[in-house]
Write a protein that holds these residues in place. Structure first.
Motif, PDB file in Angstrom:
ATOM      1  N   ALA A  99     -22.612  17.752  67.109  1.00 10.60           N
ATOM      2  CA  ALA A  99     -23.409  18.284  68.210  1.00 10.60           C
ATOM      3  C   ALA A  99     -23.491  19.802  68.079  1.00 10.60           C
ATOM      4  N   ILE A 100     -24.630  20.347  68.467  1.00 13.17           N
ATOM      5  CA  ILE A 100     -24.796  21.799  68.568  1.00 13.17           C
ATOM      6  C   ILE A 100     -24.985  22.129  70.043  1.00 13.17           C
ATOM      7  N   LEU A 101     -24.106  22.982  70.561  1.00 16.48           N
ATOM      8  CA  LEU A 101     -24.103  23.345  71.975  1.00 16.48           C
ATOM      9  C   LEU A 101     -24.264  24.857  72.107  1.00 16.48           C
ATOM     10  N   SER A 102     -25.030  25.291  73.095  1.00 15.77           N
ATOM     11  CA  SER A 102     -25.172  26.719  73.384  1.00 15.77           C
ATOM     12  C   SER A 102     -25.075  26.912  74.892  1.00 15.77           C
ATOM     13  N   PHE A 103     -24.161  27.820  75.310  1.00  9.59           N
ATOM     14  CA  PHE A 103     -23.965  28.016  76.744  1.00  9.59           C
ATOM     15  C   PHE A 103     -23.236  29.338  77.002  1.00  9.59           C
ATOM     16  N   PRO A 104     -23.433  29.935  78.185  1.00  9.52           N
ATOM     17  CA  PRO A 104     -22.744  31.183  78.535  1.00  9.52           C
ATOM     18  C   PRO A 104     -21.303  30.921  78.961  1.00  9.52           C
ATOM     19  N   VAL A 105     -20.414  31.837  78.579  1.00  3.33           N
ATOM     20  CA  VAL A 105     -19.007  31.713  78.974  1.00  3.33           C
ATOM     21  C   VAL A 105     -18.466  32.968  79.647  1.00  3.33           C
ATOM     22  N   ASP A 106     -19.198  34.080  79.541  1.00  9.82           N
ATOM     23  CA  ASP A 106     -18.704  35.333  80.124  1.00  9.82           C
ATOM     24  C   ASP A 106     -19.873  36.302  80.306  1.00  9.82           C
ATOM     25  N   ALA A 107     -19.600  37.409  80.941  1.00  7.47           N
ATOM     26  CA  ALA A 107     -20.634  38.408  81.189  1.00  7.47           C
ATOM     27  C   ALA A 107     -21.046  39.086  79.883  1.00  7.47           C
ATOM     28  N   PRO A 108     -22.283  39.556  79.795  1.00 11.50           N
ATOM     29  CA  PRO A 108     -22.712  40.280  78.587  1.00 11.50           C
ATOM     30  C   PRO A 108     -21.802  41.472  78.290  1.00 11.50           C
ATOM     31  N   GLY A 161      -9.455  20.943  73.999  1.00 13.26           N
ATOM     32  CA  GLY A 161      -8.540  20.935  72.864  1.00 13.26           C
ATOM     33  C   GLY A 161      -9.182  20.630  71.530  1.00 13.26           C
ATOM     34  N   VAL A 162     -10.461  20.236  71.520  1.00 14.58           N
ATOM     35  CA  VAL A 162     -11.163  19.921  70.267  1.00 14.58           C
ATOM     36  C   VAL A 162     -11.710  21.215  69.668  1.00 14.58           C
ATOM     37  N   PRO A 163     -11.364  21.532  68.435  1.00 14.85           N
ATOM     38  CA  PRO A 163     -11.846  22.784  67.837  1.00 14.85           C
ATOM     39  C   PRO A 163     -13.356  22.755  67.610  1.00 14.85           C
ATOM     40  N   ALA A 164     -14.008  23.843  67.992  1.00 15.47           N
ATOM     41  CA  ALA A 164     -15.444  24.000  67.776  1.00 15.47           C
ATOM     42  C   ALA A 164     -15.666  25.061  66.708  1.00 15.47           C
ATOM     43  N   HIS A 165     -16.761  24.955  66.021  1.00 11.42           N
ATOM     44  CA  HIS A 165     -17.074  25.879  64.930  1.00 11.42           C
ATOM     45  C   HIS A 165     -18.131  26.854  65.434  1.00 11.42           C
ATOM     46  N   THR A 166     -17.791  28.131  65.466  1.00  8.43           N
ATOM     47  CA  THR A 166     -18.692  29.128  66.047  1.00  8.43           C
ATOM     48  C   THR A 166     -19.845  29.455  65.098  1.00  8.43           C
ATOM     49  N   GLY A 167     -20.966  29.826  65.694  1.00  8.44           N
ATOM     50  CA  GLY A 167     -22.164  30.125  64.920  1.00  8.44           C
ATOM     51  C   GLY A 167     -23.178  29.025  65.146  1.00  8.44           C
ATOM     52  N   PRO A 168     -24.301  29.010  64.442  1.00  7.86           N
ATOM     53  CA  PRO A 168     -24.654  29.934  63.362  1.00  7.86           C
ATOM     54  C   PRO A 168     -25.249  31.249  63.848  1.00  7.86           C
ATOM     55  N   CYS A 169     -25.551  31.345  65.152  1.00  7.78           N
ATOM     56  CA  CYS A 169     -26.109  32.594  65.687  1.00  7.78           C
ATOM     57  C   CYS A 169     -25.054  33.295  66.529  1.00  7.78           C
ATOM     58  N   PRO A 170     -24.528  34.424  66.085  1.00  5.78           N
ATOM     59  CA  PRO A 170     -23.449  35.106  66.820  1.00  5.78           C
ATOM     60  C   PRO A 170     -23.983  35.846  68.052  1.00  5.78           C
ATOM     61  N   ILE A 183     -22.700  34.443  75.313  1.00  7.31           N
ATOM     62  CA  ILE A 183     -23.187  33.089  75.025  1.00  7.31           C
ATOM     63  C   ILE A 183     -22.573  32.599  73.719  1.00  7.31           C
ATOM     64  N   LEU A 184     -22.094  31.359  73.722  1.00  7.60           N
ATOM     65  CA  LEU A 184     -21.554  30.745  72.516  1.00  7.60           C
ATOM     66  C   LEU A 184     -22.565  29.773  71.924  1.00  7.60           C
ATOM     67  N   ASP A 185     -22.735  29.815  70.611  1.00  2.96           N
ATOM     68  CA  ASP A 185     -23.425  28.772  69.861  1.00  2.96           C
ATOM     69  C   ASP A 185     -22.362  28.064  69.041  1.00  2.96           C
ATOM     70  N   LEU A 186     -22.207  26.762  69.280  1.00  2.00           N
ATOM     71  CA  LEU A 186     -21.099  26.026  68.674  1.00  2.00           C
ATOM     72  C   LEU A 186     -21.590  24.766  67.980  1.00  2.00           C
ATOM     73  N   MET A 187     -20.843  24.361  66.969  1.00  2.00           N
ATOM     74  CA  MET A 187     -21.036  23.059  66.334  1.00  2.00           C
ATOM     75  C   MET A 187     -19.727  22.289  66.432  1.00  2.00           C
ATOM     76  N   LEU A 188     -19.803  21.033  66.872  1.00  2.00           N
ATOM     77  CA  LEU A 188     -18.614  20.181  66.955  1.00  2.00           C
ATOM     78  C   LEU A 188     -18.860  18.925  66.143  1.00  2.00           C
ATOM     79  N   PHE A 189     -17.915  18.601  65.267  1.00  2.00           N
ATOM     80  CA  PHE A 189     -18.020  17.417  64.427  1.00  2.00           C
ATOM     81  C   PHE A 189     -17.436  16.211  65.172  1.00  2.00           C
ATOM     82  N   GLY A 190     -18.099  15.069  65.035  1.00  2.00           N
ATOM     83  CA  GLY A 190     -17.666  13.869  65.738  1.00  2.00           C
ATOM     84  C   GLY A 190     -16.288  13.392  65.370  1.00  2.00           C
TER      85      GLY A 190
END
Length: 425
Positions: free
Chosen positions: A54-63, A76-85, A91-98
């Protein structure tokens, strides 16, 4: 045969189209009835599908609160940051493997996380910044403007049965417990005659751009999947998680860690004679390889008739038959954690249950029962007959999905799409 997607859509719009589930077509074939007038066959599968992310993008803190996230964990599941920093925007852009597993709970994985998100449950997010500052927050799927699920190796035409030919037990993603030795038990995957690609093995109807349902959400096929082969093709696709149904997805615990459950429903337009021939094939005609988990090699062949004919698709639950064992093996080993006790009375969560059938092989009473079948194949000079103890495909819900897709096509809420390009099987 002079049918096209456009002409079929026109017939659907006029209320003239004949749309049947794959199961209905097979039943017509058994009765010797004509299927030449069928316009669309709805096929489906629900199974463990490791090739999921899954690719998820969402805000987590103030700019400007932090430059970049170094580590991110969701429940507790590790997410992989990117591909857009985009972290300077908060805002986080994350990839999580099933197949990623929680660091906090070895029974919890990304499949469980995806289901929790789709169910609307809040998820704990832990962020470690490049400045080694750690902070936590909570998010829901409603907080995510972008949440897409992708399948890189889904919906195999046919998969396999698994056995252990060695003298030792083996941990495997193909079993919820350690795999018993010396051909003592078998596990299976694949929904046989209702599988999508089984009904279009030459990929004349299913192609790049075909609209499907993934976990109940509309998505599109992108092409063939990883490790796809002419003898055992599979597909890759994507769909928006916001419209998914949690009942058709989730996590499944195996002895090698949690895996990911995904469901597909696919419309197979009957536009080519090869589709007509394929949809007539019954489970007993569909070859299924038997793989040895100790060698990861094929040791024989059976058919899906052994798996799905004259068996129970749903576990029978009789709580009054409980004999109150000191340790309830079905509860201890249920890969969906669907069995519990309340005031010493056993409970089964049908919503969570995968109908894998493992409980029927472990219960020493008659609380959980069901016919599971056995795998018959030739192993050298030996005729093996190995009992099935676990199913990693849920044909009951796959049948429900094919029926739901049929209803949506007929009421006009799901429209067939013309492929952009054919996939080479």
């Amino acid at each position: 045969m002079e049918r096209s997607i456009e002409s079929i859509n026109e017939r659907i719009g006029k209320g003239e189209a004949v749309v049947l589930t794959a199961q209905e077509v097979c039943e017509l074939t058994d009765r010797g009835e004509d299927i030449e007038k069928v316009d669309v066959v709805t096929a489906a599968t629900r199974a463990i599908m490791s090739g999921t992310y899954a690719i998820l993008s969402f805000p987590v803190d103030a700019p400007c609160s932090f430059l970049r996230a170094k580590e991110v964990y969701m429940n507790g599941v590790p997410a992989h940051t990117g591909p857009c920093p985009n972290e300077r925007l908060g805002i986080l852009d994350l990839m999580l493997f099933g197949t990623d597993h929680s660091l906090d709970d070895h029974h919890y994985g990304a499949g469980h996380l995806f289901r929790d998100l789709v169910a609307g449950n809040p998820v704990d997010v832990k962020v470690v910044t490049d400045g080694d500052v750690t902070f936590t927050t909570q998010v829901t799927l409603g907080d995510m403007p972008y949440a897409m699920m992708y399948g890189t190796r889904h919906a195999f035409k046919n998969y396999s049965a698994f056995v252990n030919t060695s003298d030792d037990t083996i941990s495997s993603i193909f079993h919820a417990m350690d795999f018993g030795p010396r051909l003592s038990e078998a596990t299976i995957s694949g929904c046989g005659q209702i599988n999508p690609v089984k009904n279009d093995p030459m990929l004349q109807s299913i192609g790049i751009g075909t609209r499907i349902l993934m976990n109940g959400s509309e998505g599109f096929i992108l092409g063939s999947g990883t490790r796809s082969a002419k003898e055992k093709p599979n597909l890759t696709a994507f769909a928006d998680m916001h419209d998914m149904d949690p009942e058709y997805m989730g996590g499944f615990f195996t002895s090698a860690g949690p895996e990911c459950i995904v469901s597909w429903a696919v419309p197979v337009a009957v536009t080519d004679p090869s589709v007509v021939d394929a949809i007539k094939e019954r489970d007993r005609q569909i070859k299924m390889s038997v793989m040895a988990v100790d060698k990861r090699a094929c040791v024989g062949y059976s058919t899906y008739g052994d798996v799905w004919e004259d068996v129970d698709l749903e576990v029978t639950f009789a709580p009054d038959e409980c004999i109150n064992c000191a340790l309830c093996e079905p509860q201890e080993n249920c890969p969906m954690a669907a069995i519990s006790f309340e005031e010493d009375k056993v409970k089964l969560d049908r919503y969570a249950c995968f109908n894998c059938g493992l409980c029927t092989t472990l219960c020493v009473g008659d609380v959980f029962t069901g016919k599971m079948g056995s795998i018959k194949f030739e192993l050298g000079d030996y005729s093996a007959d190995v009992p099935i103890v676990l199913r990693q495909s849920d044909k009951k819900r796959a049948l429900e999905l094919s029926e739901k897709l049929k209803e949506r096509i007929l009421d006009g809420s799901f429209r067939l799409t013309q492929m952009v390009e054919q996939i080479q099987p």
